[in-house]
Enzyme design. Structure first.
Site, PDB file in Angstrom:
ATOM      1  N   GLY A   1       2.980   1.602  10.827  1.00 50.26           N
ATOM      2  CA  GLY A   1       3.950   2.696  10.673  1.00 50.26           C
ATOM      3  C   GLY A   1       4.680   3.047  11.955  1.00 50.26           C
TER       4      GLY A   1
ATOM      5  N   GLU B   1      -4.996  -5.538  10.703  1.00 48.56           N
ATOM      6  CA  GLU B   1      -3.958  -4.534  10.910  1.00 48.56           C
ATOM      7  C   GLU B   1      -4.196  -3.820  12.238  1.00 48.56           C
ATOM      8  OE1 GLU B   1      -2.118  -3.275   6.942  1.00 48.56           O
ATOM      9  OE2 GLU B   1      -3.829  -1.990   7.291  1.00 48.56           O
TER      10      GLU B   1
ATOM     11  N   HIS C   1      -9.240   0.869   5.304  1.00 48.21           N
ATOM     12  CA  HIS C   1      -7.913   1.012   5.926  1.00 48.21           C
ATOM     13  C   HIS C   1      -8.041   1.909   7.164  1.00 48.21           C
ATOM     14  CE1 HIS C   1      -3.748   2.160   6.575  1.00 48.21           C
ATOM     15  NE2 HIS C   1      -3.429   1.066   5.906  1.00 48.21           N
TER      16      HIS C   1
ATOM     17  N   GLU D   1      -6.318   4.252   8.270  1.00 45.16           N
ATOM     18  CA  GLU D   1      -6.099   5.684   8.031  1.00 45.16           C
ATOM     19  C   GLU D   1      -7.350   6.337   7.457  1.00 45.16           C
ATOM     20  OE1 GLU D   1      -2.473   5.268   5.816  1.00 45.16           O
ATOM     21  OE2 GLU D   1      -1.441   4.669   7.646  1.00 45.16           O
TER      22      GLU D   1
ATOM     23  N   GLY E   1       2.957  -1.238   4.319  1.00 48.46           N
ATOM     24  CA  GLY E   1       3.052   0.172   3.972  1.00 48.46           C
ATOM     25  C   GLY E   1       4.503   0.541   3.705  1.00 48.46           C
ATOM     26  N   GLY E   2       5.194   0.995   4.743  1.00 54.06           N
ATOM     27  CA  GLY E   2       6.552   1.534   4.616  1.00 54.06           C
ATOM     28  C   GLY E   2       7.499   0.663   3.798  1.00 54.06           C
TER      29      GLY E   2
ATOM     30  N   SER F   1       3.864  -2.831  10.266  1.00 55.38           N
ATOM     31  CA  SER F   1       5.325  -2.853  10.370  1.00 55.38           C
ATOM     32  C   SER F   1       5.941  -4.194   9.962  1.00 55.38           C
ATOM     33  CB  SER F   1       5.765  -2.459  11.785  1.00 55.38           C
ATOM     34  OG  SER F   1       5.339  -1.139  12.066  1.00 55.38           O
TER      35      SER F   1
ATOM     36  N   ASN G   1       0.872  -1.178   0.000  1.00 54.59           N
ATOM     37  CA  ASN G   1       0.000   0.000   0.000  1.00 54.59           C
ATOM     38  C   ASN G   1       0.906   1.223   0.000  1.00 54.59           C
ATOM     39  OD1 ASN G   1      -1.802   2.047   0.550  1.00 54.59           O
ATOM     40  ND2 ASN G   1      -2.250   1.379   2.642  1.00 54.59           N
ATOM     41  N   TRP G   2       0.955   1.917  -1.136  1.00 53.56           N
ATOM     42  CA  TRP G   2       1.903   3.027  -1.265  1.00 53.56           C
ATOM     43  C   TRP G   2       1.373   4.318  -0.627  1.00 53.56           C
ATOM     44  CZ3 TRP G   2       3.271   2.415  -7.216  1.00 53.56           C
ATOM     45  CH2 TRP G   2       3.897   1.176  -7.400  1.00 53.56           C
ATOM     46  N   LYS G   3       0.133   4.326  -0.234  1.00 50.63           N
ATOM     47  CA  LYS G   3      -0.462   5.509   0.413  1.00 50.63           C
ATOM     48  C   LYS G   3      -0.234   6.772  -0.441  1.00 50.63           C
ATOM     49  CE  LYS G   3       0.283   3.150   4.753  1.00 50.63           C
ATOM     50  NZ  LYS G   3       0.447   3.224   6.175  1.00 50.63           N
TER      51      LYS G   3
END
Ligand code: PEP
Length: 256
Positions: free
Chosen positions: A178, A172, A100, A102, A239-240, A218, A9-11
């Site tokens: 993150g 998640e 998600h 976020e 993500g990251g 993470s 997920n590149w956000k």
């Protein structure tokens, strides 16, 4: 056997040209995997990423798929700034991330809009990665199982069993996204079993056992093996560590 899915997920990262450069670096590194590889660029980078995958012989023969990070809860109409399921389908997007944390946290995504998006995506045969997870206060209060079961029940309300094909859940825990903190593999496995039991009660054992449940929070090259060794963890939503081709390919190739 559930196939392992590694989804990035590149956000709010990567412009269209950066996204294409990333795909060109990534594709040769994941060309031999049997795991399913999913990348979720921003809306405006979707056409370029789909084209990069199409243009590459590697992607044609491999398991690389493109997903959206979100979609509107309505098919069309007066909803300024939203992106329709119809547009995603026309582009050739395979699936969409729904709910998600976020989106729930910063954009007031409610359980009922998650449910509407899930139904709309499946009505149009778009795959769904449904995200669920408790926050830190809920975990510390011993409410994680209850919170996650409620999110699952709300997301699936009124969804017929036949629509559950092409659907995956990503567990998640919000406190692990993150932050560098990961749920232990045992805690993640326990929650995945709990999600499967919740689904079995809503539908049946066969459906619950057939659905892929990814872990997110993470996930990094140095912790993925331990997580993927758990029988009920069927992949990762990342993500990251999905932003650099070297890291993401190491995650995809965790079993090499
Ligand atoms: C995510 O945003 O879905 C996620 C899991 O992020 P990270 O891997 O950076 O924790």
């Amino acid at each position: 056997m559930r196939k392992k899915i590694i989804a990035g997920n590149w956000k709010l990262n990567k412009t269209p040209s950066e996204a294409v450069a990333f795909m060109q670096s990534l594709m040769p590194l994941v060309s031999n995997t049997t795991n399913m590889v999913v990348v979720a660029p921003s809306f405006v980078a979707l056409p370029a990423v789909l084209q990069a995958a199409k243009d590459s012989n590697i992607a044609k023969d491999s398991n690389i798929y493109v997903a959206a990070q979100n979609m509107a809860a309505h098919e069309d109409g007066a909803y300024t700034g939203e992106v329709s399921v119809l547009a995603l389908k026309e582009l050739g997007v395979l699936s969409v991330i729904v709910g998600h944390s976020e989106r729930r946290q910063y954009y007031n995504e409610s359980d009922s809009s998650v449910n509407a998006k899930l139904k709309l995506a499946r009505k149009h045969d778009l795959g769904v990665i449904l995200c669920v997870g408790e926050n830190l206060a809920e975990r510390e209060a011993g409410q994680a199982n209850q919170v996650v079961a409620e999110q699952v029940k709300a997301a699936f309300a009124g969804v017929e069993a036949a629509l559950i094909e092409k659907l995956a859940i990503a567990y998640e825990p919000v406190w692990a996204i993150g932050t560098g903190k990961t749920a232990s593999s045992a805690d993640a496995e326990a929650m995945h079993i709990h999600i499967r039991k919740t689904l079995a009660a809503l539908y049946n054992d066969e459906l619950a056992n057939g659905l892929s449940i990814l872990y997110g929070g993470s996930v990094k090259p140095d912790n993925i093996k331990e997580l993927m060794a758990m029988p009920n963890i069927d992949g990762a939503l990342v993500g990251g560590a999905s932003l650099k081709a070297a890291d993401f390919s190491a995650l995809v190739n965790f079993d090499k």
